[in-house]
Scaffold this motif. Structure first.
Motif, mmCIF file in Angstrom:
data_model
loop_
_atom_site.group_PDB
_atom_site.id
_atom_site.type_symbol
_atom_site.label_atom_id
_atom_site.label_comp_id
_atom_site.label_asym_id
_atom_site.label_seq_id
_atom_site.Cartn_x
_atom_site.Cartn_y
_atom_site.Cartn_z
ATOM 1 N N GLU A 24 -0.192 6.861 1.361
ATOM 2 C CA GLU A 24 -1.423 7.753 1.172
ATOM 3 C C GLU A 24 -2.683 6.805 1.667
ATOM 4 O O GLU A 24 -3.531 7.413 2.467
ATOM 5 N N ASP A 25 -2.583 5.683 1.051
ATOM 6 C CA ASP A 25 -3.676 4.407 1.496
ATOM 7 C C ASP A 25 -3.516 4.124 2.740
ATOM 8 O O ASP A 25 -4.536 4.020 3.210
ATOM 9 N N ALA A 55 0.892 -1.342 -0.006
ATOM 10 C CA ALA A 55 -0.242 0.047 -0.093
ATOM 11 C C ALA A 55 0.817 1.260 0.278
ATOM 12 O O ALA A 55 2.006 1.044 0.446
ATOM 13 N N THR A 56 0.396 2.273 -0.614
ATOM 14 C CA THR A 56 1.203 3.613 -0.450
ATOM 15 C C THR A 56 0.868 4.356 0.749
ATOM 16 O O THR A 56 0.202 3.899 1.731
#
Ligand code: 5RP
Length: 266
Positions: A254-255, A251-252
């Motif tokens: 941000e996510d 996952a980034t």
């Protein structure tokens, strides 16, 4: 590799991602009642379903983890110093010995044992010897050994030093190495012939801790062995889930932050 060793490593590192989210709650072995761990059992109960492995001491395991709990255990087996030992001696914390026998670790059915090494301190040699002794026993009994590259009070957490600690640990036979993230982290990974996991260190803002986990995994870490940035967060469950999304699902930041921010009202 022996079946027992492979089986234990396969419990620590998820077979699909080959990474781990290890929850570290062993701080009390030298810090005493660390903030957030006063009632350790209450703190970890909601976190365990989201952790791949739990790192703690023998006493905490017996007292606060029901034996029916199905979580792989990374047992801390070195210690013997405290945060107040010989305050005027900078390397006092490094004066560790082995604190648990392999026999008792096996009786506790652990998946791995963890030993701190203090490179560049007065007690470097004895801590490296602690590691070597445990590696010999680990090889004999099929138990992986995690080398914790602990940083003495006067040591700097930078590439040259951490790379030395990690390479040394792996060369002495550690099956897993734990260190800190630093600039040039990918060079540590290149030069360490064992999976490397990172500690989180002191509590920092949640988004920064997620960035730390992301950067480490992005540069080759096999996951995290994180404590305070999870259990000292105001949203510990969301934090461990977000770290898990980074570690296992790439996952980034941000996510991952999106999983935590609402719970913090951010
Ligand atoms: C202490 C340890 C801790 O487990 C380690 O520091 C991880 O916890 P945190 O993420 O809070 O730094 O090994 O020597």
């Amino acid at each position: 590799m022996d079946w027992g060793m492979a089986n234990r490593l396969g419990r620590i590192f998820r077979p699909d991602s080959k990474r781990t989210v290890m929850l570290a709650v062993d701080h009390g072995y030298f810090l005493g009642p660390t903030s957030g761990l006063e009632k350790l059992g209450d703190t970890i109960a909601p976190l365990l379903p989201h952790a791949d492995c739990l790192m703690l001491t023998r006493g905490a395991l017996r007292q606060w983890v029901p034996p029916t709990t199905n979580i792989p255990i990374m047992l801390r087996v070195s210690g013997g110093t405290s945060i107040v030992s010989n305050d005027n001696e900078t390397s006092a914390l490094s004066n560790e010995s082995l604190s648990v026998s392999m026999e008792d670790a096996l009786r506790l059915n652990v998946s791995g044992v963890a030993v701190s090494i203090f490179v560049g301190t007065e007690h470097e040699r004895q801590t490296l010897d602690n590691l070597s002794q445990m590696v010999d026993l680990g090889e004999r009994h099929g138990v992986p050994v995690l080398a914790v590259t602990a940083v003495g009070r006067d040591m700097v957490r930078e590439l040259r030093y951490l790379a030395l600690c990690c390479r040394l640990s792996a060369e002495l036979g550690a099956h897993i190495v734990k260190t800190y993230y630093c600039d040039g982290f990918e060079k540590i990974i290149e030069a360490t012939p064992a999976p490397v996991v990172i500690a989180g260190g002191k509590k920092i803002p949640e988004r920064d801790a997620l960035q730390l986990a992301f950067d480490a995994v992005d540069r080759g870490a096999a996951g995290v062995d994180m404590g305070r940035n999870i259990f000292q967060s105001a949203a510990p469950v969301q934090m461990i889930q977000a770290v898990g999304a980074i570690v296992h699902q790439n996952a980034t930041v941000e996510d991952a932050w999106g999983l935590v921010a609402p719970a913090l009202g951010a």
